[in-house]
Design an enzyme around this catalytic site. Structure first.
Site, PDB file in Angstrom:
ATOM      1  N   ASP A  58       0.879  -1.326  -0.137  1.00  0.00           N
ATOM      2  CA  ASP A  58      -0.017  -0.054   0.103  1.00  0.00           C
ATOM      3  C   ASP A  58       0.809   1.382   0.173  1.00  0.00           C
ATOM      4  OD1 ASP A  58      -1.626  -2.157   0.834  1.00  0.00           O
ATOM      5  OD2 ASP A  58      -2.297  -1.039   2.720  1.00  0.00           O
ATOM      6  N   GLU A 241     -10.528  -2.143   4.483  1.00  0.00           N
ATOM      7  CA  GLU A 241      -9.041  -1.849   4.764  1.00  0.00           C
ATOM      8  C   GLU A 241      -9.044  -0.528   4.105  1.00  0.00           C
ATOM      9  OE1 GLU A 241      -6.527  -5.815   4.782  1.00  0.00           O
ATOM     10  OE2 GLU A 241      -6.808  -5.153   2.989  1.00  0.00           O
TER      11      GLU A 241
HETATM   12  C1  FRU Z   1      -4.036  -3.526   2.770  1.00  0.00           C
HETATM   13  C2  FRU Z   1      -3.452  -4.014   4.116  1.00  0.00           C
HETATM   14  C3  FRU Z   1      -3.632  -3.100   5.151  1.00  0.00           C
HETATM   15  C4  FRU Z   1      -2.495  -3.270   6.209  1.00  0.00           C
HETATM   16  C5  FRU Z   1      -1.423  -3.408   5.171  1.00  0.00           C
HETATM   17  C6  FRU Z   1      -0.329  -4.473   5.710  1.00  0.00           C
HETATM   18  O1  FRU Z   1      -3.353  -3.990   1.440  1.00  0.00           O
HETATM   19  O2  FRU Z   1      -3.760  -5.298   4.230  1.00  0.00           O
HETATM   20  O3  FRU Z   1      -4.983  -3.153   5.651  1.00  0.00           O
HETATM   21  O4  FRU Z   1      -2.298  -2.184   7.217  1.00  0.00           O
HETATM   22  O5  FRU Z   1      -1.778  -3.985   3.968  1.00  0.00           O
HETATM   23  O6  FRU Z   1       0.847  -4.661   4.963  1.00  0.00           O
END
Ligand code: FRU
Length: 522
Positions: A58, A241
């Site tokens: 992300d 998320e």
């Molecule tokens: C989204 C996610 C978030 C989390 C991160 C962990 O892709 O799953 O919810 O904070 O990636 O790397």
């Protein structure tokens, strides 16, 4: 000595990253960005952001400050698969060219550093700025994997860190976590924070499994719970998320609406992870929406966890997404690094008939690296396809305007690999078939299903079709970003032929048809 040689070589090759800064900066620096060594591997995007090496997911902490757009991102410097999360860091002056910076945040005793946001604390409400300096404050999720393994449910909490030198050196706040997980919610993460003028508070939105929660704070340190949204709204095929919440004016009217973006994994319309949005209202304590249908920001398989910049001059809403999908993110066939970001896109609200849609479209600044060949008009009769050769479609933009809703574009190479985009007027959908686009066998589902995008509200008349291709991705923008699909693909040689077929009965007119070669940003 090594650095001197890298600088000389780097200068000769017009390396983008600043060598001087790198020798002076503490922390881990990603490998020097010498193009032959790093940026010419198979499938390496040339104008989309990628880390020089290792795993990325992300985008995090998107914030503009003092002439720099910061891009932090979920990063694992130890491997090309997901692992203990850090925040990698890059900066850009124009959102086109990027400079890698040292890793900003490392895991600590509170856990890995999961996704989150960053703000410029202009009035130093946090008191974290010293000697009159304005602090940049990052708000992120701590993920305590030991607690998780021990069977706890309160292993995700929210912490902060600050920087008083515009993002180079980060200090964790000693009072972390600032937002503990009192209710023991398993998925309690991805805080997006912004300053809310109306209530004179910082607002924090995070996700809690199947809904979003809203908090407020006068100082970024103490947070008060206000409300929640979404248990019975939108798509729920997976966990929520990476939320984002911001106001936008409806184009051509003074009307302001609030947009809540929620990524969801799995449960996206074309499988795996995807990003939905809600249009509604936020009054400083509660988000409400009358939206009945589920809306997707991007119908492709590969635009996830996208969020927008804080503090951008003139209030532009700029979005970057992670160009991958949790269904296969850990298995894509790159070796040195994994995954890329979408091009930065401007978000806007636009009225189509009775519906207001969230439109996303590349920033104008992308034109800096596009070398247009010259526009032409092409007329194609049914049953008489047009063949348009080009040295390298895989580093290009292709665009045209048309009134037709019945045509197929097939990009192919000399290995008989092909990517097929079909606009089906009768079925009112756009289809993207990557089943024979290149390497697909790294994961059993990749490319198996045709990616489908319904286009029920596409207006009559001329619409623009715009495609961005870059080594291992395609971004398709229909009608100025009303309908968008982003997908990864792994051709083993550049596509060099475009076949345009007229599948309708009237002549197919492509106006302003133009191919632009895209220069490398590295
Ligand atoms: C989204 C996610 C978030 C989390 C991160 C962990 O892709 O799953 O919810 O904070 O990636 O790397």
């Amino acid at each position: 000595m090594k650095n001197i040689w890298i600088c000389i070589l780097g200068g000769m090759l017009m390396v983008f990253a600043s060598c001087k800064d790198k020798t002076d900066t503490p922390g881990t620096v990603q490998e020097e960005a010498t193009k032959p060594a790093v940026y010419q591997e198979a499938y390496r995007p040339q104008y989309h952001f990628t880390p020089a090496e290792k795993w990325m997911n992300d985008p995090n902490g998107l914030v503009y400050n003092e002439g720099l757009y910061h891009l932090f991102y979920q990063y694992y410097p130890g491997d090309i698969v997901w692992g203990p999360m850090h925040w990698g860091h890059a900066v850009s002056k124009d959102l086109v060219f990027w400079e890698h910076r040292p890793i900003a945040l490392f895991p600590d005793n509170n856990g890995y550093i999961f996704s989150g946001s960053a703000v410029v604390d202009i009035d130093n409400t946090s008191g974290l700025g010293t000697d009159g300096q304005t602090p940049l404050v990052a708000i992120f999720t701590y993920h305590d994997s030991n607690k998780e393994k021990a069977g706890g449910t309160d292993y995700q909490t929210q912490g902060i860190a600050y920087s008083t030198d515009n993002g180079e050196i980060w200090v964790k706040y000693p009072g972390n976590p600032v937002l503990p997980n009192k209710d023991g919610i398993k998925d309690f993460r991805d805080p997006k924070v912004f300053w809310h003028e109306g209530s004179q508070n910082w607002i924090l939105v995070l996700v809690a499994g199947d809904h979003a929660r809203f908090y407020r704070s006068p100082n970024l340190l103490e947070w008060e719970y206000m409300s929640e949204f979404g248990r019975d709204k939108g798509a729920h095929g997976g966990v929520w998320e990476c939320p984002d919440l911001f106001p936008l004016k409806v184009e051509g009217s003074g009307e302001e609406k609030w947009v809540l973006i929620i990524s969801i994994n799995p449960g996206a319309p074309n499988g795996g992870s995807g990003t939905q949005y809600f249009i509604g209202n936020f009054n400083g304590s509660e988000f409400t929406s009358r939206q009945k249908d589920t809306r997707w920001l991007d119908w492709g398989t590969d635009n996830y966890a996208g969020v927008t910049y804080n503090n951008v001059p003139d209030d532009a809403r700029i979005f970057i997404g992670w160009m991958s999908n949790w269904a296969y993110a850990n298995e894509t066939p790159t070796e040195k690094w994994r995954s890329a970001m979408t091009v930065p896109r401007k978000l806007s609200l636009r009225q189509f008939g009775d519906t207001i849609s969230l439109v996303n479209y590349p920033l104008e600044s992308l034109a800096t690296i596009l070398k247009p060949e010259g526009a032409k008009s092409i007329e194609i009769a049914p049953g008489d396809p047009e063949i348009i050769p080009n040295a390298d479609y895989n580093q290009s933009e292709v665009r045209f305007n048309t009134v037709s809703r019945d045509f197929t574009l097939t990009f192919s190479n000399d290995r008989e690999e092909e990517l097929v985009l079909t606009v089906d007027g009768k079925g009112k959908e756009v289809l993207l078939n990557r089943s024979a686009s290149g390497k697909t066998d790294f994961q059993e589902d990749f490319g198996k299903e045709v990616i489908r995008m319904p286009i029920p509200n596409l207006p009559e008349g001329t619409v623009e079709v715009r495609l961005l291709l870059d080594a291992s991705s395609v971004e398709v923008f229909i009608n100025g970003g009303q309908y968008v699909m982003t997908a990864q693909l792994f051709p083993n040689a550049p596509y060099t032929t475009l076949k345009v077929e007229n599948t309708g009965t009237d002549p197919l007119e492509l106006d302003g048809f133009e191919i632009s070669a895209a220069e490398s940003i590295w």
